[in-house]
Design a protein around this motif. Structure first.
Motif, PDB file in Angstrom:
ATOM      1  N   ALA A 101       0.787  -1.182  -0.120  1.00 51.84           N
ATOM      2  CA  ALA A 101      -0.105   0.112   0.051  1.00 51.84           C
ATOM      3  C   ALA A 101       0.895   1.264  -0.204  1.00 51.84           C
ATOM      4  O   ALA A 101       0.720   2.317  -0.733  1.00 51.84           O
ATOM      5  CB  ALA A 101      -0.904  -0.061   1.076  1.00 51.84           C
ATOM      6  N   GLN A 102       1.996   0.971   0.723  1.00 47.56           N
ATOM      7  CA  GLN A 102       2.981   2.384   0.620  1.00 47.56           C
ATOM      8  C   GLN A 102       3.549   2.502  -0.516  1.00 47.56           C
ATOM      9  O   GLN A 102       3.787   3.737  -0.654  1.00 47.56           O
ATOM     10  CB  GLN A 102       3.776   2.171   2.049  1.00 47.56           C
ATOM     11  CG  GLN A 102       4.874   3.215   2.310  1.00 47.56           C
ATOM     12  CD  GLN A 102       5.569   2.916   3.359  1.00 47.56           C
ATOM     13  OE1 GLN A 102       5.936   1.843   3.864  1.00 47.56           O
ATOM     14  NE2 GLN A 102       6.502   3.962   3.846  1.00 47.56           N
ATOM     15  N   MET A 103       4.106   1.615  -1.035  1.00 46.35           N
ATOM     16  CA  MET A 103       5.115   1.532  -2.029  1.00 46.35           C
ATOM     17  C   MET A 103       4.534   1.485  -3.654  1.00 46.35           C
ATOM     18  O   MET A 103       5.307   1.786  -4.530  1.00 46.35           O
ATOM     19  CB  MET A 103       6.263   0.954  -1.997  1.00 46.35           C
ATOM     20  CG  MET A 103       7.051   1.203  -0.580  1.00 46.35           C
ATOM     21  SD  MET A 103       7.744   3.025  -0.701  1.00 46.35           S
ATOM     22  CE  MET A 103       8.883   2.870  -1.641  1.00 46.35           C
ATOM     23  N   ARG A 104       3.437   0.934  -3.917  1.00 44.43           N
ATOM     24  CA  ARG A 104       2.947   0.463  -5.272  1.00 44.43           C
ATOM     25  C   ARG A 104       2.960   1.552  -6.245  1.00 44.43           C
ATOM     26  O   ARG A 104       3.493   1.447  -7.180  1.00 44.43           O
ATOM     27  CB  ARG A 104       1.459  -0.160  -4.969  1.00 44.43           C
ATOM     28  CG  ARG A 104       1.111  -0.567  -6.286  1.00 44.43           C
ATOM     29  CD  ARG A 104      -0.130  -1.461  -6.225  1.00 44.43           C
ATOM     30  NE  ARG A 104      -0.521  -2.204  -7.424  1.00 44.43           N
ATOM     31  CZ  ARG A 104      -1.776  -2.850  -7.670  1.00 44.43           C
ATOM     32  NH1 ARG A 104      -2.732  -2.651  -6.710  1.00 44.43           N
ATOM     33  NH2 ARG A 104      -1.935  -3.332  -8.810  1.00 44.43           N
ATOM     34  N   ASP A 105       2.466   2.905  -5.898  1.00 44.17           N
ATOM     35  CA  ASP A 105       2.403   3.935  -6.905  1.00 44.17           C
ATOM     36  C   ASP A 105       3.708   4.119  -7.210  1.00 44.17           C
ATOM     37  O   ASP A 105       4.120   4.399  -8.426  1.00 44.17           O
ATOM     38  CB  ASP A 105       1.767   5.175  -6.324  1.00 44.17           C
ATOM     39  CG  ASP A 105       0.131   4.971  -6.253  1.00 44.17           C
ATOM     40  OD1 ASP A 105      -0.170   3.870  -6.867  1.00 44.17           O
ATOM     41  OD2 ASP A 105      -0.598   5.513  -5.558  1.00 44.17           O
ATOM     42  N   ALA A 106       4.749   4.304  -6.259  1.00 48.44           N
ATOM     43  CA  ALA A 106       6.123   4.745  -6.648  1.00 48.44           C
ATOM     44  C   ALA A 106       6.758   3.445  -7.516  1.00 48.44           C
ATOM     45  O   ALA A 106       7.629   3.874  -8.402  1.00 48.44           O
ATOM     46  CB  ALA A 106       6.954   5.149  -5.478  1.00 48.44           C
ATOM     47  N   ASN A 107       6.583   2.327  -7.172  1.00 48.89           N
ATOM     48  CA  ASN A 107       7.225   1.295  -7.805  1.00 48.89           C
ATOM     49  C   ASN A 107       6.725   1.168  -9.310  1.00 48.89           C
ATOM     50  O   ASN A 107       7.595   0.885 -10.107  1.00 48.89           O
ATOM     51  CB  ASN A 107       7.036  -0.056  -7.155  1.00 48.89           C
ATOM     52  CG  ASN A 107       7.353  -1.017  -8.095  1.00 48.89           C
ATOM     53  OD1 ASN A 107       8.592  -1.394  -7.753  1.00 48.89           O
ATOM     54  ND2 ASN A 107       6.610  -2.030  -8.642  1.00 48.89           N
ATOM     55  N   PHE A 108       5.598   1.612  -9.676  1.00 42.36           N
ATOM     56  CA  PHE A 108       4.899   1.377 -11.066  1.00 42.36           C
ATOM     57  C   PHE A 108       6.011   1.793 -11.999  1.00 42.36           C
ATOM     58  O   PHE A 108       6.176   1.435 -12.859  1.00 42.36           O
ATOM     59  CB  PHE A 108       3.448   1.757 -11.095  1.00 42.36           C
ATOM     60  CG  PHE A 108       2.860   1.416 -12.360  1.00 42.36           C
ATOM     61  CD1 PHE A 108       2.424   0.211 -12.727  1.00 42.36           C
ATOM     62  CD2 PHE A 108       2.948   2.531 -13.451  1.00 42.36           C
ATOM     63  CE1 PHE A 108       1.963  -0.109 -13.939  1.00 42.36           C
ATOM     64  CE2 PHE A 108       2.408   2.203 -14.572  1.00 42.36           C
ATOM     65  CZ  PHE A 108       1.934   0.985 -14.963  1.00 42.36           C
ATOM     66  N   LEU A 109       5.988   3.245 -11.696  1.00 40.15           N
ATOM     67  CA  LEU A 109       6.576   4.298 -12.800  1.00 40.15           C
ATOM     68  C   LEU A 109       8.114   3.730 -12.794  1.00 40.15           C
ATOM     69  O   LEU A 109       8.858   3.580 -13.935  1.00 40.15           O
ATOM     70  CB  LEU A 109       6.745   5.646 -12.291  1.00 40.15           C
ATOM     71  CG  LEU A 109       7.341   6.553 -13.325  1.00 40.15           C
ATOM     72  CD1 LEU A 109       6.712   6.335 -14.937  1.00 40.15           C
ATOM     73  CD2 LEU A 109       6.986   8.083 -12.850  1.00 40.15           C
ATOM     74  N   ALA A 110       8.866   3.590 -11.790  1.00 39.78           N
ATOM     75  CA  ALA A 110      10.336   2.837 -11.760  1.00 39.78           C
ATOM     76  C   ALA A 110      10.365   1.637 -12.447  1.00 39.78           C
ATOM     77  O   ALA A 110      11.271   1.516 -13.261  1.00 39.78           O
ATOM     78  CB  ALA A 110      10.917   2.901 -10.427  1.00 39.78           C
ATOM     79  N   SER A 111       9.590   0.763 -12.317  1.00 40.30           N
ATOM     80  CA  SER A 111       9.472  -0.592 -12.730  1.00 40.30           C
ATOM     81  C   SER A 111       9.088  -0.387 -14.279  1.00 40.30           C
ATOM     82  O   SER A 111      10.073  -1.232 -15.238  1.00 40.30           O
ATOM     83  CB  SER A 111       8.636  -1.610 -12.363  1.00 40.30           C
ATOM     84  OG  SER A 111       8.821  -1.530 -10.777  1.00 40.30           O
ATOM     85  N   LEU A 112       8.270   0.502 -14.742  1.00 42.03           N
ATOM     86  CA  LEU A 112       7.886   0.299 -16.217  1.00 42.03           C
ATOM     87  C   LEU A 112       9.120   1.187 -16.947  1.00 42.03           C
ATOM     88  O   LEU A 112       9.261   0.680 -17.966  1.00 42.03           O
ATOM     89  CB  LEU A 112       6.673   1.518 -16.252  1.00 42.03           C
ATOM     90  CG  LEU A 112       6.296   1.774 -17.824  1.00 42.03           C
ATOM     91  CD1 LEU A 112       5.772   0.300 -18.370  1.00 42.03           C
ATOM     92  CD2 LEU A 112       5.123   2.677 -17.676  1.00 42.03           C
ATOM     93  N   VAL A 113       9.854   1.988 -16.396  1.00 41.68           N
ATOM     94  CA  VAL A 113      11.073   2.599 -17.042  1.00 41.68           C
ATOM     95  C   VAL A 113      11.813   1.683 -17.196  1.00 41.68           C
ATOM     96  O   VAL A 113      12.554   1.589 -18.291  1.00 41.68           O
ATOM     97  CB  VAL A 113      11.453   3.815 -16.211  1.00 41.68           C
ATOM     98  CG1 VAL A 113      12.876   4.358 -16.893  1.00 41.68           C
ATOM     99  CG2 VAL A 113      10.486   5.106 -16.311  1.00 41.68           C
TER     100      VAL A 113
END
Length: 145
Positions: A101-113
């Motif tokens: 819940a804390q990190m999912r949003d931040a992880n998405f963009l970094a992982s997509l790049v």
């Protein structure tokens, strides 16, 4: 080219030493990053899980877009989503839902790049020797104009 032919061609590409070396180099950076940075969602198992799925799908996903193979676009979106977010969600949902819940949003963009970058690194079909021969020929052709 049928999907079966693409899978057969891709299986050959998975065994290329330069691609395996780049995979293991990237994994080494991810694992060392998990020790260096204090992120609640960055641990060693997720590094391996996401890198494995990226190795399987990133180059093919990029190829679908670059070569405009629109009939595979829905499958490419599914592979991309699963690699970038789906396997991450599954892992952290069961491991630590608070970190998810804390990190999912931040992880998405970094992982997509990172996924797109991996697609570019692994996009070329051939050996390193073939790559350098083709690059030299291309540069010679450009230089002769």
């Amino acid at each position: 080219m049928s999907l079966e032919d693409e899978i057969r061609d891709q299986l050959v590409e998975f065994k290329r030493p330069w691609k395996l070396f780049s995979l293991f180099s990237g994994l080494a950076l991810l694992v060392s990053g998990s020790f260096y940075y204090d992120a609640p969602d960055w641990d060693i198992p997720i590094c391996f899980i996401m890198a494995f799925f990226a190795y399987l799908t990133a180059a093919w996903s990029l190829r679908v877009v670059v070569e405009r193979r629109w009939k595979y676009f829905p499958l490419m979106l599914l592979f991309t989503w699963f690699t970038v977010d789906g396997c991450y969600w599954l892992y952290w949902h069961y491991r630590n839902s608070e970190a998810l819940a804390q990190m999912r949003d931040a992880n998405f963009l970094a992982s997509l790049v990172l996924y797109i970058m991996c697609g570019f690194v692994w996009y070329y079909r051939g050996s390193l020797k073939q790559f350098f021969l083709e690059a030299r020929a291309l540069l010679a052709n450009i230089g002769s104009r």
